[in-house]
Scaffold this motif. Structure first.
Motif, PDB file in Angstrom:
ATOM      1  N   ALA A 212       0.807  -1.227   0.000  1.00  0.00           N
ATOM      2  CA  ALA A 212       0.000   0.000   0.000  1.00  0.00           C
ATOM      3  C   ALA A 212       0.835   1.269   0.000  1.00  0.00           C
ATOM      4  N   PHE A 213       2.053   1.198   0.588  1.00  0.00           N
ATOM      5  CA  PHE A 213       2.857   2.416   0.723  1.00  0.00           C
ATOM      6  C   PHE A 213       4.210   2.328   0.028  1.00  0.00           C
ATOM      7  N   ALA A 214       4.459   1.204  -0.648  1.00  0.00           N
ATOM      8  CA  ALA A 214       5.632   1.040  -1.514  1.00  0.00           C
ATOM      9  C   ALA A 214       6.961   1.257  -0.800  1.00  0.00           C
ATOM     10  N   TYR A 215       7.042   0.890   0.481  1.00  0.00           N
ATOM     11  CA  TYR A 215       8.324   0.953   1.178  1.00  0.00           C
ATOM     12  C   TYR A 215       9.216  -0.182   0.692  1.00  0.00           C
ATOM     13  N   SER A 216      10.509   0.070   0.615  1.00  0.00           N
ATOM     14  CA  SER A 216      11.459  -0.976   0.245  1.00  0.00           C
ATOM     15  C   SER A 216      11.640  -1.931   1.419  1.00  0.00           C
ATOM     16  N   HIS A 217      12.192  -3.108   1.139  1.00  0.00           N
ATOM     17  CA  HIS A 217      12.432  -4.063   2.224  1.00  0.00           C
ATOM     18  C   HIS A 217      13.478  -3.532   3.206  1.00  0.00           C
ATOM     19  N   ASN A 218      14.408  -2.729   2.718  1.00  0.00           N
ATOM     20  CA  ASN A 218      15.374  -2.110   3.631  1.00  0.00           C
ATOM     21  C   ASN A 218      14.672  -1.169   4.611  1.00  0.00           C
ATOM     22  N   GLU A 219      13.738  -0.386   4.092  1.00  0.00           N
ATOM     23  CA  GLU A 219      12.999   0.542   4.944  1.00  0.00           C
ATOM     24  C   GLU A 219      12.094  -0.208   5.915  1.00  0.00           C
ATOM     25  N   ILE A 220      11.430  -1.250   5.432  1.00  0.00           N
ATOM     26  CA  ILE A 220      10.542  -2.039   6.295  1.00  0.00           C
ATOM     27  C   ILE A 220      11.341  -2.711   7.407  1.00  0.00           C
ATOM     28  N   ALA A 221      12.501  -3.226   7.059  1.00  0.00           N
ATOM     29  CA  ALA A 221      13.358  -3.870   8.067  1.00  0.00           C
ATOM     30  C   ALA A 221      13.708  -2.889   9.176  1.00  0.00           C
ATOM     31  N   ASP A 222      13.967  -1.642   8.811  1.00  0.00           N
ATOM     32  CA  ASP A 222      14.293  -0.627   9.812  1.00  0.00           C
ATOM     33  C   ASP A 222      13.076  -0.266  10.654  1.00  0.00           C
ATOM     34  N   ILE A 223      11.909  -0.161  10.021  1.00  0.00           N
ATOM     35  CA  ILE A 223      10.686   0.195  10.746  1.00  0.00           C
ATOM     36  C   ILE A 223      10.330  -0.873  11.771  1.00  0.00           C
ATOM     37  N   LEU A 224      10.474  -2.140  11.388  1.00  0.00           N
ATOM     38  CA  LEU A 224      10.026  -3.253  12.239  1.00  0.00           C
ATOM     39  C   LEU A 224      11.153  -3.906  13.032  1.00  0.00           C
ATOM     40  N   ASP A 225      12.367  -3.419  12.852  1.00  0.00           N
ATOM     41  CA  ASP A 225      13.524  -4.002  13.540  1.00  0.00           C
ATOM     42  C   ASP A 225      13.673  -5.489  13.231  1.00  0.00           C
ATOM     43  N   ILE A 226      13.598  -5.803  11.933  1.00  0.00           N
ATOM     44  CA  ILE A 226      13.825  -7.174  11.475  1.00  0.00           C
ATOM     45  C   ILE A 226      14.865  -7.121  10.357  1.00  0.00           C
ATOM     46  N   THR A 227      15.288  -8.272   9.882  1.00  0.00           N
ATOM     47  CA  THR A 227      16.255  -8.301   8.789  1.00  0.00           C
ATOM     48  C   THR A 227      15.538  -8.104   7.457  1.00  0.00           C
ATOM     49  N   VAL A 228      16.303  -7.727   6.458  1.00  0.00           N
ATOM     50  CA  VAL A 228      15.739  -7.584   5.111  1.00  0.00           C
ATOM     51  C   VAL A 228      15.201  -8.926   4.617  1.00  0.00           C
ATOM     52  N   ALA A 229      15.936  -9.991   4.889  1.00  0.00           N
ATOM     53  CA  ALA A 229      15.487 -11.326   4.474  1.00  0.00           C
ATOM     54  C   ALA A 229      14.168 -11.690   5.128  1.00  0.00           C
ATOM     55  N   ALA A 230      14.021 -11.350   6.399  1.00  0.00           N
ATOM     56  CA  ALA A 230      12.767 -11.641   7.099  1.00  0.00           C
ATOM     57  C   ALA A 230      11.618 -10.834   6.494  1.00  0.00           C
ATOM     58  N   SER A 231      11.880  -9.582   6.157  1.00  0.00           N
ATOM     59  CA  SER A 231      10.851  -8.760   5.520  1.00  0.00           C
ATOM     60  C   SER A 231      10.399  -9.384   4.202  1.00  0.00           C
ATOM     61  N   GLN A 232      11.342  -9.844   3.413  1.00  0.00           N
ATOM     62  CA  GLN A 232      11.004 -10.478   2.131  1.00  0.00           C
ATOM     63  C   GLN A 232      10.191 -11.745   2.325  1.00  0.00           C
ATOM     64  N   GLN A 233      10.543 -12.532   3.328  1.00  0.00           N
ATOM     65  CA  GLN A 233       9.811 -13.774   3.596  1.00  0.00           C
ATOM     66  C   GLN A 233       8.393 -13.490   4.065  1.00  0.00           C
ATOM     67  N   HIS A 234       8.261 -12.514   4.971  1.00  0.00           N
ATOM     68  CA  HIS A 234       6.928 -12.139   5.449  1.00  0.00           C
ATOM     69  C   HIS A 234       6.063 -11.635   4.293  1.00  0.00           C
ATOM     70  N   ALA A 235       6.635 -10.824   3.415  1.00  0.00           N
ATOM     71  CA  ALA A 235       5.884 -10.281   2.284  1.00  0.00           C
ATOM     72  C   ALA A 235       5.417 -11.388   1.349  1.00  0.00           C
ATOM     73  N   LEU A 236       6.278 -12.357   1.095  1.00  0.00           N
ATOM     74  CA  LEU A 236       5.934 -13.467   0.205  1.00  0.00           C
ATOM     75  C   LEU A 236       4.785 -14.281   0.773  1.00  0.00           C
ATOM     76  N   ARG A 237       4.855 -14.602   2.066  1.00  0.00           N
ATOM     77  CA  ARG A 237       3.777 -15.374   2.691  1.00  0.00           C
ATOM     78  C   ARG A 237       2.469 -14.601   2.671  1.00  0.00           C
ATOM     79  N   ALA A 238       2.530 -13.314   2.970  1.00  0.00           N
ATOM     80  CA  ALA A 238       1.320 -12.499   3.002  1.00  0.00           C
ATOM     81  C   ALA A 238       0.688 -12.394   1.623  1.00  0.00           C
ATOM     82  N   ARG A 239       1.508 -12.157   0.589  1.00  0.00           N
ATOM     83  CA  ARG A 239       0.971 -12.038  -0.771  1.00  0.00           C
ATOM     84  C   ARG A 239       0.327 -13.338  -1.221  1.00  0.00           C
TER      85      ARG A 239
END
Length: 311
Positions: A130-157
Motif C-alpha cells: 500500500a505504501f511502496a516501502y522498500s524491504h530495507n525501509e521495512i526492516a528498519d521500521i520493524l527491527d527485522i532483517t531484510v530477508a525476514a521482511s522479504q519472507q513475510h511479504a511473500l507469505r502475506a501475498r
C-alpha cells in the motif's frame, strides 16, 4: 512545540491515519494511535530526527502492532465478533488509491483476510503493497532483517492472492450492482438470489450487533434464504432500526454497498464482492458502534436518489 513543528505533523496525519487504519481495521483505533504518535513527536528530541516522515511511520506502525498484540485485542478478535470498521468513499482515512495494491489493501475482503496473518506479516504487507516501502525501509521500521521482511511479504501475498482476485468498480458500476442486488433481495424469490451468487459465495453478518459471534454462511441457497428473510419488511424490523428505511447505493472500502438509511442515519449496510457479474461475498453490518463514522460521512456528502424509497 512551535507552530511549524505542529504543522509538519498535521501535514502527515492523513497518511499516518490511513496506515494505522489498514493495520488495525478500525478508524477509532487508528485515530488513537495517531494521537499517541503526536504525543511522542511532541516529547521527542526533534533535533536528532533526521527524517521525520520515516520516524513517524515507525512510531505509528509499532504502536499499531502493540495494539494488535495486546491481550484485549487478541480476545476481541479471537471470539469471532470482529469486523473491519467500514469507510465510505471519500473518507480521508482510506488514504492512497492510485494503484490496485493500494485499493485492495483497504478493501473489506482483504482486511478480513489480513486477520489471519501475524501482526508482523500484516505490517510488512501493508507497508510494501500500500505504501511502496522498500524491504530495507521495512526492516528498519520493524527491527527485522531484510530477508525476514522479504519472507513475510511473500507469505502475506500468497495468502491474500489465494483468497481473492482484484476487482475495481466505478461509481456507476457499483450503482448497477447494488440495484440488481436489492431487486433480488427484496423480491422474496430465493431462486433469484441464488442466481445472483457464485457457487462459492460467502456471507458474514453481525446480526444487528445482537449476537455474541458473527454469523457465517457459505452455501448459495443458505445465503439466499438468509437474505430473503432479512430483507422482508416487518413492523418489528422497522422498530429495531428506528423508523422507515430507504436503501441507497454507495461505495464502501472500494466495493459496492447497499446502505439502509433512517432519518439520514446509516442503520445498516451490506458490502458486496462482485465477481464476473455475480456476487462472491457479502459483509453485513448493523451494529451502531460500527456505523458511526459511515453515518458522519454520509451526512456530509451529497448522494443520489434512493434505489428503494420506502421499505
Amino acid at each position: 512545540m512551535d507552530a511549524a513543528t505542529v504543522e509538519r505533523f498535521e501535514a502527515g496525519r492523513p497518511r499516518l491515519a490511513s496506515l494505522a487504519y489498514r493495520l488495525l481495521g478500525s478508524a477509532a483505533d487508528a485515530e488513537d494511535v495517531v494521537q499517541d504518535a503526536f504525543l511522542r513527536w511532541q516529547a521527542a528530541d526533534r533535533d536528532h530526527i533526521r527524517l521525520p516522515e520515516a520516524w513517524l511511520t515507525k512510531v505509528v506502525t509499532n504502536l499499531a502492532l502493540d495494539r494488535l498484540r495486546s491481550a484485549q485485542a487478541r480476545k476481541e478478535r479471537a471470539v469471532g465478533a470482529w469486523l473491519p470498521e467500514p469507510l465510505l468513499e471519500g473518507d480521508p482515512m482510506l488514504g492512497p488509491a492510485e494503484t490496485v495494491e493500494q485499493r485492495e489493501s483497504v478493501s473489506m475482503a482483504v482486511l478480513i483476510l489480513l486477520e489471519r496473518l501475524s501482526p508482523v506479516e500484516r505490517a510488512v504487507y501493508i507497508l510494501r503493497e500500500a505504501f511502496a516501502y522498500s524491504h530495507n525501509e521495512i526492516a528498519d521500521i520493524l527491527d527485522i532483517t531484510v530477508a525476514a521482511s522479504q519472507q513475510h511479504a511473500l507469505r502475506a501475498r500468497r495468502h491474500v492472492a489465494a483468497g481473492r482476485d482484484a476487482v475495481h468498480v466505478d461509481r456507476e458500476a457499483a450503482h448497477r450492482i447494488v440495484e440488481e442486488f436489492l431487486a433480488a433481495a427484496t423480491s422474496g424469490e430465493t431462486d433469484r438470489l441464488v442466481a445472483l451468487l457464485t457457487d462459492d459465495a460467502t456471507a458474514v453478518s453481525d446480526g444487528f450487533g445482537l449476537m455474541d459471534k458473527l454469523r457465517h454462511e457459505s452455501l448459495p441457497d443458505r445465503i439466499a434464504a438468509w437474505l430473503r428473510a432479512g430483507f422482508k419488511p416487518t413492523p418489528a424490523k422497522r422498530d429495531l432500526v428506528g423508523g422507515a428505511v430507504t436503501f441507497h447505493s454507495a461505495i464502501v472500502n472500494g466495493a459496492p454497498a447497499a446502505l439502509a438509511v433512517v432519518d439520514d442515519r446509516v442503520a445498516g449496510l451490506v458490502v458486496l464482492d462482485p465477481r464476473g457479474g455475480k456476487v462472491a461475498g457479502l459483509v453485513s453490518m448493523a451494529a451502531a458502534h460500527r456505523l458511526a463514522r459511515v453515518t458522519e460521512q454520509w451526512q456530509r456528502c451529497g448522494h443520489r436518489a434512493p434505489v428503494i424509497g420506502h421499505w
